[in-house]
Each structure stands twice: as C-alpha cells, then as structure tokens.
Design a protein around this motif. Structure first.
Motif, PDB file in Angstrom:
ATOM      1  N   SER A 281      64.248  35.334  46.363  1.00  0.00           N
ATOM      2  CA  SER A 281      64.528  35.356  47.748  1.00  0.00           C
ATOM      3  C   SER A 281      65.089  36.797  47.982  1.00  0.00           C
ATOM      4  CB  SER A 281      65.543  34.404  48.293  1.00  0.00           C
ATOM      5  OG  SER A 281      66.803  34.700  47.426  1.00  0.00           O
ATOM      6  N   GLY A 282      65.152  37.212  49.561  1.00  0.00           N
ATOM      7  CA  GLY A 282      65.543  38.560  49.824  1.00  0.00           C
ATOM      8  C   GLY A 282      64.998  39.665  49.079  1.00  0.00           C
ATOM      9  N   SER A 283      65.656  40.735  48.761  1.00  0.00           N
ATOM     10  CA  SER A 283      64.940  41.878  48.137  1.00  0.00           C
ATOM     11  C   SER A 283      64.559  41.605  46.618  1.00  0.00           C
ATOM     12  CB  SER A 283      66.226  42.756  48.197  1.00  0.00           C
ATOM     13  OG  SER A 283      67.186  42.616  47.456  1.00  0.00           O
ATOM     14  N   PRO A 355      57.108  22.711  47.322  1.00  0.00           N
ATOM     15  CA  PRO A 355      56.847  23.385  48.551  1.00  0.00           C
ATOM     16  C   PRO A 355      57.732  24.775  48.781  1.00  0.00           C
ATOM     17  CG  PRO A 355      57.061  21.158  48.498  1.00  0.00           C
ATOM     18  CD  PRO A 355      57.355  21.541  47.354  1.00  0.00           C
ATOM     19  N   ALA A 356      58.661  24.672  48.036  1.00  0.00           N
ATOM     20  CA  ALA A 356      59.829  26.192  48.453  1.00  0.00           C
ATOM     21  C   ALA A 356      58.890  27.257  47.759  1.00  0.00           C
ATOM     22  CB  ALA A 356      60.902  26.037  47.562  1.00  0.00           C
ATOM     23  N   TRP A 357      58.181  27.214  46.774  1.00  0.00           N
ATOM     24  CA  TRP A 357      57.426  28.122  46.086  1.00  0.00           C
ATOM     25  C   TRP A 357      56.283  28.416  46.967  1.00  0.00           C
ATOM     26  CZ3 TRP A 357      58.104  31.627  42.139  1.00  0.00           C
ATOM     27  CH2 TRP A 357      58.942  31.455  41.379  1.00  0.00           C
ATOM     28  N   LYS A 358      55.552  27.447  47.343  1.00  0.00           N
ATOM     29  CA  LYS A 358      54.427  27.652  48.281  1.00  0.00           C
ATOM     30  C   LYS A 358      54.844  28.636  49.688  1.00  0.00           C
ATOM     31  CE  LYS A 358      51.723  23.531  46.799  1.00  0.00           C
ATOM     32  NZ  LYS A 358      51.110  22.331  47.396  1.00  0.00           N
ATOM     33  N   THR A 359      55.835  28.219  49.958  1.00  0.00           N
ATOM     34  CA  THR A 359      56.350  28.555  51.404  1.00  0.00           C
ATOM     35  C   THR A 359      56.863  30.442  50.966  1.00  0.00           C
ATOM     36  OG1 THR A 359      57.245  26.666  52.508  1.00  0.00           O
ATOM     37  CG2 THR A 359      58.313  28.843  53.302  1.00  0.00           C
ATOM     38  N   ALA A 360      57.323  30.403  50.130  1.00  0.00           N
ATOM     39  CA  ALA A 360      57.803  31.921  49.673  1.00  0.00           C
ATOM     40  C   ALA A 360      56.593  32.912  49.535  1.00  0.00           C
ATOM     41  CB  ALA A 360      58.698  31.893  48.322  1.00  0.00           C
ATOM     42  N   ILE A 361      55.399  32.102  48.734  1.00  0.00           N
ATOM     43  CA  ILE A 361      54.320  32.992  48.644  1.00  0.00           C
ATOM     44  C   ILE A 361      53.689  33.446  49.606  1.00  0.00           C
ATOM     45  CG2 ILE A 361      52.063  33.021  47.536  1.00  0.00           C
ATOM     46  CD1 ILE A 361      53.185  31.399  45.118  1.00  0.00           C
ATOM     47  N   THR A 362      53.698  32.297  50.774  1.00  0.00           N
ATOM     48  CA  THR A 362      52.965  32.511  52.012  1.00  0.00           C
ATOM     49  C   THR A 362      53.763  33.512  52.881  1.00  0.00           C
ATOM     50  OG1 THR A 362      52.005  30.209  52.039  1.00  0.00           O
ATOM     51  CG2 THR A 362      52.458  31.335  54.393  1.00  0.00           C
ATOM     52  N   ASP A 363      54.893  33.580  52.986  1.00  0.00           N
ATOM     53  CA  ASP A 363      55.937  34.226  53.605  1.00  0.00           C
ATOM     54  C   ASP A 363      55.938  35.800  53.418  1.00  0.00           C
ATOM     55  OD1 ASP A 363      56.433  32.060  55.348  1.00  0.00           O
ATOM     56  OD2 ASP A 363      58.497  31.782  54.503  1.00  0.00           O
ATOM     57  N   PHE A 365      53.509  37.113  50.851  1.00  0.00           N
ATOM     58  CA  PHE A 365      52.046  37.919  50.544  1.00  0.00           C
ATOM     59  C   PHE A 365      51.225  37.576  51.904  1.00  0.00           C
ATOM     60  CE2 PHE A 365      54.388  37.183  46.501  1.00  0.00           C
ATOM     61  CZ  PHE A 365      54.674  38.398  46.220  1.00  0.00           C
ATOM     62  N   LEU A 366      51.249  36.542  52.383  1.00  0.00           N
ATOM     63  CA  LEU A 366      50.048  36.114  53.390  1.00  0.00           C
ATOM     64  C   LEU A 366      50.430  36.564  54.890  1.00  0.00           C
ATOM     65  CD1 LEU A 366      49.127  32.703  51.514  1.00  0.00           C
ATOM     66  CD2 LEU A 366      47.980  35.106  51.320  1.00  0.00           C
ATOM     67  N   THR A 367      51.691  36.203  55.096  1.00  0.00           N
ATOM     68  CA  THR A 367      52.042  36.459  56.402  1.00  0.00           C
ATOM     69  C   THR A 367      53.019  37.849  56.769  1.00  0.00           C
ATOM     70  OG1 THR A 367      53.920  35.164  56.634  1.00  0.00           O
ATOM     71  CG2 THR A 367      51.921  34.000  57.028  1.00  0.00           C
ATOM     72  N   GLY A 368      53.664  37.772  55.523  1.00  0.00           N
ATOM     73  CA  GLY A 368      54.719  38.974  55.782  1.00  0.00           C
ATOM     74  C   GLY A 368      55.709  38.652  56.694  1.00  0.00           C
ATOM     75  N   SER A 369      56.166  37.354  56.805  1.00  0.00           N
ATOM     76  CA  SER A 369      56.947  37.083  57.759  1.00  0.00           C
ATOM     77  C   SER A 369      58.625  37.121  57.252  1.00  0.00           C
ATOM     78  CB  SER A 369      57.002  35.776  58.218  1.00  0.00           C
ATOM     79  OG  SER A 369      56.968  34.776  56.961  1.00  0.00           O
ATOM     80  N   GLY A 373      57.627  43.441  53.600  1.00  0.00           N
ATOM     81  CA  GLY A 373      56.666  44.402  53.377  1.00  0.00           C
ATOM     82  C   GLY A 373      55.715  44.197  52.391  1.00  0.00           C
ATOM     83  N   LEU A 374      55.438  42.932  51.718  1.00  0.00           N
ATOM     84  CA  LEU A 374      54.579  42.696  50.592  1.00  0.00           C
ATOM     85  C   LEU A 374      53.352  42.076  50.909  1.00  0.00           C
ATOM     86  CD1 LEU A 374      57.461  40.965  48.267  1.00  0.00           C
ATOM     87  CD2 LEU A 374      56.555  43.627  48.040  1.00  0.00           C
ATOM     88  N   ALA A 375      52.894  41.897  52.087  1.00  0.00           N
ATOM     89  CA  ALA A 375      51.521  41.313  52.360  1.00  0.00           C
ATOM     90  C   ALA A 375      50.608  41.927  52.131  1.00  0.00           C
ATOM     91  CB  ALA A 375      51.920  41.054  54.143  1.00  0.00           C
ATOM     92  N   PHE A 376      49.284  41.314  51.941  1.00  0.00           N
ATOM     93  CA  PHE A 376      48.186  42.090  51.672  1.00  0.00           C
ATOM     94  C   PHE A 376      47.784  42.904  52.951  1.00  0.00           C
ATOM     95  CE2 PHE A 376      47.255  38.145  49.322  1.00  0.00           C
ATOM     96  CZ  PHE A 376      46.804  38.634  48.173  1.00  0.00           C
ATOM     97  N   GLY A 377      47.559  44.313  52.561  1.00  0.00           N
ATOM     98  CA  GLY A 377      47.114  45.187  53.466  1.00  0.00           C
ATOM     99  C   GLY A 377      48.172  45.955  54.311  1.00  0.00           C
ATOM    100  N   ASN A 378      49.551  45.809  53.855  1.00  0.00           N
ATOM    101  CA  ASN A 378      50.657  46.011  54.511  1.00  0.00           C
ATOM    102  C   ASN A 378      50.442  47.659  54.834  1.00  0.00           C
ATOM    103  OD1 ASN A 378      53.430  46.171  55.765  1.00  0.00           O
ATOM    104  ND2 ASN A 378      53.823  47.244  53.748  1.00  0.00           N
ATOM    105  N   ALA A 379      50.641  48.163  56.124  1.00  0.00           N
ATOM    106  CA  ALA A 379      50.395  49.613  56.316  1.00  0.00           C
ATOM    107  C   ALA A 379      51.164  50.697  55.704  1.00  0.00           C
ATOM    108  CB  ALA A 379      49.974  49.831  58.124  1.00  0.00           C
ATOM    109  N   ALA A 380      52.333  50.080  55.388  1.00  0.00           N
ATOM    110  CA  ALA A 380      53.400  51.248  54.696  1.00  0.00           C
ATOM    111  C   ALA A 380      53.051  51.354  53.257  1.00  0.00           C
ATOM    112  CB  ALA A 380      54.883  50.542  54.858  1.00  0.00           C
ATOM    113  N   ASP A 381      52.383  50.340  52.727  1.00  0.00           N
ATOM    114  CA  ASP A 381      51.842  50.513  51.336  1.00  0.00           C
ATOM    115  C   ASP A 381      50.311  50.846  51.091  1.00  0.00           C
ATOM    116  OD1 ASP A 381      54.205  50.031  50.043  1.00  0.00           O
ATOM    117  OD2 ASP A 381      54.077  47.952  50.639  1.00  0.00           O
ATOM    118  N   CYS A 382      49.568  50.537  52.158  1.00  0.00           N
ATOM    119  CA  CYS A 382      47.954  50.679  51.943  1.00  0.00           C
ATOM    120  C   CYS A 382      47.415  51.645  52.847  1.00  0.00           C
ATOM    121  CB  CYS A 382      47.403  49.467  52.227  1.00  0.00           C
ATOM    122  SG  CYS A 382      47.918  47.819  51.283  1.00  0.00           S
ATOM    123  N   GLY A 383      48.066  52.133  53.927  1.00  0.00           N
ATOM    124  CA  GLY A 383      47.864  53.156  54.598  1.00  0.00           C
ATOM    125  C   GLY A 383      47.548  54.656  53.797  1.00  0.00           C
ATOM    126  N   GLY A 384      46.438  55.212  54.110  1.00  0.00           N
ATOM    127  CA  GLY A 384      46.030  56.593  53.412  1.00  0.00           C
ATOM    128  C   GLY A 384      45.782  56.497  51.896  1.00  0.00           C
TER     129      GLY A 384
END
Length: 389
Positions: A281-283, A355-363, A365-369, A373-384
């Motif tokens: 969780s968290g950082s 369920p807790a693991w599924k929610t953590a992975i979704t939040d 890497f998939l939605t970034g909620s 900043g770990l979500a697929f395609g996150n601009a801070a990591d993938c831009g440029g």
C-alpha cells in the motif's frame, strides 16, 4: 475435484470473456517467456498471434530485462534487487511492472507398495529432502495407522528438477523448506531459497560417502533428476518415488492415494487465498519487488504454496490506444484483476487472487487511481521515451 467436461466448459466461458475484452488488440503479435508451472494457463488464454516460449529456471526474468523480442514474462521466481539492477534498458523501455496473477500449491506425488494415504509431517519432509538418516527409507516415514501401510525397507527415491538454471516449482518448494525446517535439521544446516535444486539442498545435506554418491554429483545416488513437469510426472509414477510438481492435472485432481498430505492437509483454494498477506500500500507500491507476496509457514493448512507472477512494461512502443500491443497487454492483466479469468484459473488448478489484491493491481496499474503514477502509459514515466519494443 472438478471433472474434465466441467473444466472444458469453464475454460470455454473464460476464453469467450477474454476475447471480448481483448477486442481488436488480440491480433497483435507478442512473445511471452515463461516457466512450465503456469504454461498451460497462459497458452490457453493468450490472444491470437501470441506465443509462449518456455523458459529455463529464472531465465524468463533475464530475458524480459534484456531481450527486445520478449513482451511479457511469467514465472514463480520473483525479481530480486540484484537482477533488477541489471536492467539497463529503463531509459528507453521504461519501468518494469511485476505482479502476481494467481496462487497455487506444489504437490508431492508418490508411489510405494501399500502406501495409499501418505501423510508427511513437516519434520519428515525436512528430513527426506536433507537425506537425514532418520528418513531415507519408506519404513521410516510410513505406518499402517497414518499412511495406509507400513512402508517397506526400500530407499525413498526423491525425484527432483535438474534443469541447469533451475525451476519455479523448485523455488516454491525451497521457500517452504527454508522457512519451516530450522528446528528439524542439525546445527548449521539449512535449505537455501533457490530455483536450483542442488543449490537448495547443498546447505542441508550431510557429507555424503562414496557409496551414497558414487557418481560424485553432490546428491544421493538414490535420488533421480528429471527435466520439466512431464519428466516429473512420468518419474513419479514408478515405485519408491516421491517428487514435487505444480498444477499438473494428473495430480491436482488426485486424491491422497498418490498425492501426499502434509500435516494432515491437502491444498484447498480458500486456504491458499487466506495465506496471502495484504498487498503493498501507499509508497510501498513504487518498488516492484514489493508486489510478490512473501512466504509465511501457515498454521492449519497445506504449507507448500506460492504465486505465479507476470512481468510487464509500463511503457510500450505504440502506446495503449485501441488496437495497439500495449492495449492487449493491459487487457490481459485486466482479465486477472477483474476476475474475468477466474474460471480459467480454476480449470487449470490455480487459485485466483483475493479481492484486496485484485483491487490493488487495478488501482495501481490499470486506472492509476492510487496516485502512485504506476499505471500503463503514465505520461510522467512514458512521455519522451520509446517504450518496450
């Protein structure tokens, strides 16, 4: 147990769900490098144009970090800090995502005359795999009251995976032996956590005599090395044998007559789910090494278990728009975290994440909620940057 017609129907339903999720992205080609433990699952779920390339031991990790032709990796041995430090492609390929996608048990197939309800204690397992004088023959571990019959005086022929680079199944077994066997071994003896069998047992074995190790390979001559799950399955069907195997349908659907209990328990999906610790969780989520659950010896449950994991890139060449390879990889991970693949996991004798693991992975890497900043395609990591090929 689940019969084969039911399994087939479950798998067909899971596949139809997956194909609906993947959409036009499924036509994109990709190579998945992976271990044999989850191979049947991934080979059934993968989209058209994907190929599953069997790995040797932990080589799927190295291939993912260095080989531009490998899009995803699947296996049980997690990344380590030393392996991750070799990832020199980060400036152009982007960060690595490591997540568990399922849990499962390592089973202990056996065959011995008259022994039909084999129940091995933790102490007996530790002694068998350390070649203790107290557990070298079947009559030292099998009794009529607990195991169906008193074992004969024949030697216990341990079947082991002898791939040079090791195996994920060996790695999961080693975690259990390392954590559980301290009280049952001589002073200064222990099992090493490793995907290589010889490395795992070398620190636990006694000094072998020339009679016990005539070929000088460092292992008892009574033990038998094999290659892969198929080799393990075949060898374990012969008398006097005790092996270890992942979710092979010949054994995961079996009863105690040729798969051992451990401390009285056979593995069950609810018990395995209950053993997984809370997700990071968290950082703590920022470190990919924190995403593979650690091992704790369970109380009151089958103890030889672990997770099979995926390695993915956070950034892929072409991005994540409709029809891209990146979109297909994102959808693949979503199938596990959304529960869309749960039926397929059950059909392959693997256990969905809680369920807790599924929610953590979704939040994360998939939605970034979760805001990390770990979500697929996150601009801070993938831009440029170029992104993974």
């Amino acid at each position: 147990m689940t019969n084969l017609p039911v399994k087939s129907a479950m798998l067909s339903l899971a596949m139809s769900v997956f194909l609906g999720v993947m959409g036009s992205a499924s036509a994109q080609a990709a190579t998945v490098r992976g271990s044999t433990f989850p191979a049947p699952l991934h080979m059934d779920l993968m989209a058209a144009g994907w190929t599953y390339s069997p790995a040797v031991g932990t080589s799927e990790n190295a291939a993912f970090l260095t080989d531009a032709t490998v899009s995803l990796a699947a296996g049980e041995s997690p990344l380590t800090s030393s392996i991750l430090a070799t990832y020199t492609n980060a400036p152009t390929w982007g960060p690595v995502i490591q997540v568990p996608v399922a849990a499962g048990a390592v089973l202990l197939p056996y065959k011995e005359n008259g022994v039909t309800t084999l129940n091995l204690t933790t102490a007996e397992l530790c002694r068998i795999f350390s070649f203790s004088p107290a557990a070298r023959n079947w009559n030292q571990i099998a009794t009529a009251a607990d195991d169906g019959a008193a074992g004969p005086a024949s030697a216990i022929q341990v079947i082991y995976r002898n791939e040079v680079a090791g195996s994920g199944t060996t790695y999961l077994l080693s975690r259990f032996l390392n954590a559980a066997c301290g009280p049952h071994l001589p002073a200064n003896k222990f099992f090493t956590v490793s995907s290589g069998f010889q490395a795992m047992v070398a620190t636990a074995l006694p000094t072998l005599t020339a009679t016990q190790d005539a070929n000088g390979d460092g292992l008892p001559d009574a033990w038998v090395g094999v290659q892969g799950d198929a080799g393990m399955s075949l060898a374990s069907s012969q008398l006097h044998r005790l092996g270890y195997i992942g979710p092979d349908p010949a054994y995961t659907s079996a009863t105690n007559d040729h798969v051992a209990r451990v401390n009285g328990f056979m593995p069950t999906a609810p018990a395995i789910q209950a053993m997984l610790p809370a997700p990071p969780s968290g950082s703590n989520r920022l470190n990919p090494l924190n995403w593979v659950p650690g091992y704790v010896v369970p109380a009151g449950a089958y103890p030889v278990w672990g997770t099979t994991n995926l390695l993915l890139g956070q950034c892929y060449l072409g991005g994540f728009g409709t029809g891209t390879r990146g979109a297909s990889f994102k959808s693949y991970l979503s199938g596990f975290s959304s529960g869309g693949f749960d039926l397929a996991l059950a059909a392959h004798n693997l256990v969905p994440l809680p369920p807790a693991w599924k929610t953590a992975i979704t939040d994360a890497f998939l939605t970034g909620s979760d805001g990390n900043g770990l979500a697929f395609g996150n601009a801070a990591d993938c831009g440029g940057i170029t992104g993974r090929p």
